[in-house]
Design an enzyme around this catalytic site. Structure first.
Site, PDB file in Angstrom:
ATOM      1  N   TYR A  95       0.873  -1.171   0.000  1.00 61.49           N
ATOM      2  CA  TYR A  95       0.000   0.000   0.000  1.00 61.49           C
ATOM      3  C   TYR A  95       0.916   1.229   0.000  1.00 61.49           C
ATOM      4  O   TYR A  95       1.180   1.824   1.048  1.00 61.49           O
ATOM      5  CB  TYR A  95      -0.927  -0.016   1.217  1.00 61.49           C
ATOM      6  N   ASN A 156      16.464  -5.666  -7.645  1.00 56.54           N
ATOM      7  CA  ASN A 156      15.392  -5.978  -6.697  1.00 56.54           C
ATOM      8  C   ASN A 156      14.021  -5.950  -7.370  1.00 56.54           C
ATOM      9  O   ASN A 156      13.082  -5.279  -6.904  1.00 56.54           O
ATOM     10  CB  ASN A 156      15.442  -4.992  -5.530  1.00 56.54           C
ATOM     11  N   VAL A 157      13.884  -6.668  -8.460  1.00 57.84           N
ATOM     12  CA  VAL A 157      12.659  -6.618  -9.270  1.00 57.84           C
ATOM     13  C   VAL A 157      11.457  -7.102  -8.470  1.00 57.84           C
ATOM     14  O   VAL A 157      11.473  -8.189  -7.882  1.00 57.84           O
ATOM     15  CB  VAL A 157      12.827  -7.462 -10.546  1.00 57.84           C
ATOM     16  N   LYS A 215      23.398 -13.532  -8.030  1.00 58.18           N
ATOM     17  CA  LYS A 215      22.784 -14.476  -7.105  1.00 58.18           C
ATOM     18  C   LYS A 215      21.974 -15.472  -7.924  1.00 58.18           C
ATOM     19  O   LYS A 215      20.979 -15.115  -8.547  1.00 58.18           O
ATOM     20  CB  LYS A 215      21.899 -13.719  -6.110  1.00 58.18           C
ATOM     21  N   GLY A 246      18.161 -11.023   0.162  1.00 61.11           N
ATOM     22  CA  GLY A 246      18.936 -10.242  -0.799  1.00 61.11           C
ATOM     23  C   GLY A 246      19.511  -8.976  -0.193  1.00 61.11           C
ATOM     24  O   GLY A 246      20.667  -8.621  -0.452  1.00 61.11           O
ATOM     25  N   ASP A 247      18.720  -8.285   0.616  1.00 60.99           N
ATOM     26  CA  ASP A 247      19.213  -7.064   1.265  1.00 60.99           C
ATOM     27  C   ASP A 247      20.295  -7.400   2.287  1.00 60.99           C
ATOM     28  O   ASP A 247      21.280  -6.664   2.439  1.00 60.99           O
ATOM     29  CB  ASP A 247      18.056  -6.327   1.944  1.00 60.99           C
ATOM     30  N   ASP A 283      12.174  -8.830   7.972  1.00 59.09           N
ATOM     31  CA  ASP A 283      13.265  -8.490   7.072  1.00 59.09           C
ATOM     32  C   ASP A 283      14.577  -8.216   7.796  1.00 59.09           C
ATOM     33  O   ASP A 283      15.653  -8.389   7.225  1.00 59.09           O
ATOM     34  CB  ASP A 283      12.891  -7.249   6.254  1.00 59.09           C
TER      35      ASP A 283
END
Length: 309
Positions: A95, A156-157, A215, A246-247, A283
């Site tokens: 959102y 970061n798709v 990656k 990934g981060d 995360d």
């Protein structure tokens, strides 16, 4: 964004209890670097609302400099709802249309914000938020060049943010502007239309990159440079929540390179930080300190006692 994380194991539509946290590609990396002992600044926007206050408070608690973050009195802080499953696809609801983050503009990217910075990290999510956020991303790259900082870019798709064509058009060119590329194998295929070796070679020879880290789908990672390439296999851990890996990898990689470590060691540290993050929900819950990273990596590589006594 403010993250509302559903109780583990339940699908999003059935969850009755949520835990508040913070999420965002660049802010995750900033928190990871700060916990690893580096000075990190996050440039962004949140709403002037309780959610925005919570986001900035959690970043400050991790040691992230938020002096260049802005609070928008009109637009709200973005919200992210998701569930948490180790063995099936994660359901994510964003959102953030019209959110404060989507109103990031070039005016916020000042030379002062990048003074003394060695590396600027940005993801492809930011330019996909809005046209002005896309302009701000290009301003960030330009300001980084002027400040003498290296640019690290992770595509970061996220398919919910746009079509394949929009990702190729708006994010693909940024790959060629980066000094360090951290990309998934599938992202290179989408954005460059090539496989790993061809994509890495193209960025090293025709772009600005001096290192391309890929990656792979099997969770191994390969660092490509003009001098050669190095491969790192993932560390075997029990996965609680794969989101944020990934981060975490980016934070681990950048920390090692900022400390002057070689590519094999940087890959190992990046894989270690990612392995720690996926063992915890959320995360950022599993992001380690430098000491915790070193203990875990020693255990992974040498089989030493992982219990801190």
């Amino acid at each position: 964004m403010l993250l509302m994380l559903a109780e583990p194991g339940l699908p999003l539509e059935r969850a009755g209890h949520f835990r508040r946290s913070v999420a965002g590609a660049e802010s995750n990396v900033a928190s990871g670097l700060a916990r690893l002992g580096h000075w990190a600044r996050w440039i962004g926007r949140v709403g002037d609302d309780p959610a925005g206050e919570a986001v900035l408070r959690e970043l400050r608690a991790d040691g992230v400099d938020v002096s260049c973050a802005e609070m928008d009195p009109e637009a709200p802080t973005g919200l992210l709802l998701r569930d948490s499953h180790p063995q099936r696809a994660i359901d994510v609801q964003y959102y953030r249309t019209g959110s404060a983050a989507s109103l990031l503009s070039p005016a916020q990217i000042t030379p002062e914000a990048l003074a003394g910075v060695r590396v600027v990290h940005v993801s492809g999510i930011t330019p996909m938020l809005s046209p002005q956020a896309e302009q701000a991303t290009h301003a960030l790259v330009e300001r980084a060049r002027q400040a003498g900082a290296a640019v690290c870019f992770d595509p970061n798709v996220r398919r919910k943010l746009g079509t394949s064509h929009e990702w190729i058009r708006r994010v693909g060119p940024l790959l060629r502007e980066a000094d360090i590329v951290l990309a998934g194998e599938d992202e290179l295929e989408l954005l460059l239309g090539t496989g790993e070796d061809e994509g890495a070679k193209a960025l090293l020879t025709m772009g600005r990159a001096d290192c391309v880290v890929v990656k792979r789908r099997d969770h191994s990672a390969v660092a490509h440079t003009a001098e050669g390439q190095w491969t790192q296999q993932p560390f075997a851990v029990r996965v609680a929540d794969p989101v944020g890996a990934g981060d975490a990898f980016a934070a681990g990689w950048l920390s090692a390179r900022l400390r002057g470590l070689d590519h094999p060691r940087a890959l190992a540290e990046a894989a270690c930080v990612a392995a720690l993050v996926v063992q915890a929900p959320g995360d950022t819950d599993g992001l380690p300190t430098a000491a915790a990273r070193d203990r875990a990596l020693d255990a992974f590589l040498r089989g030493t006692d992982s219990v801190h006594r």
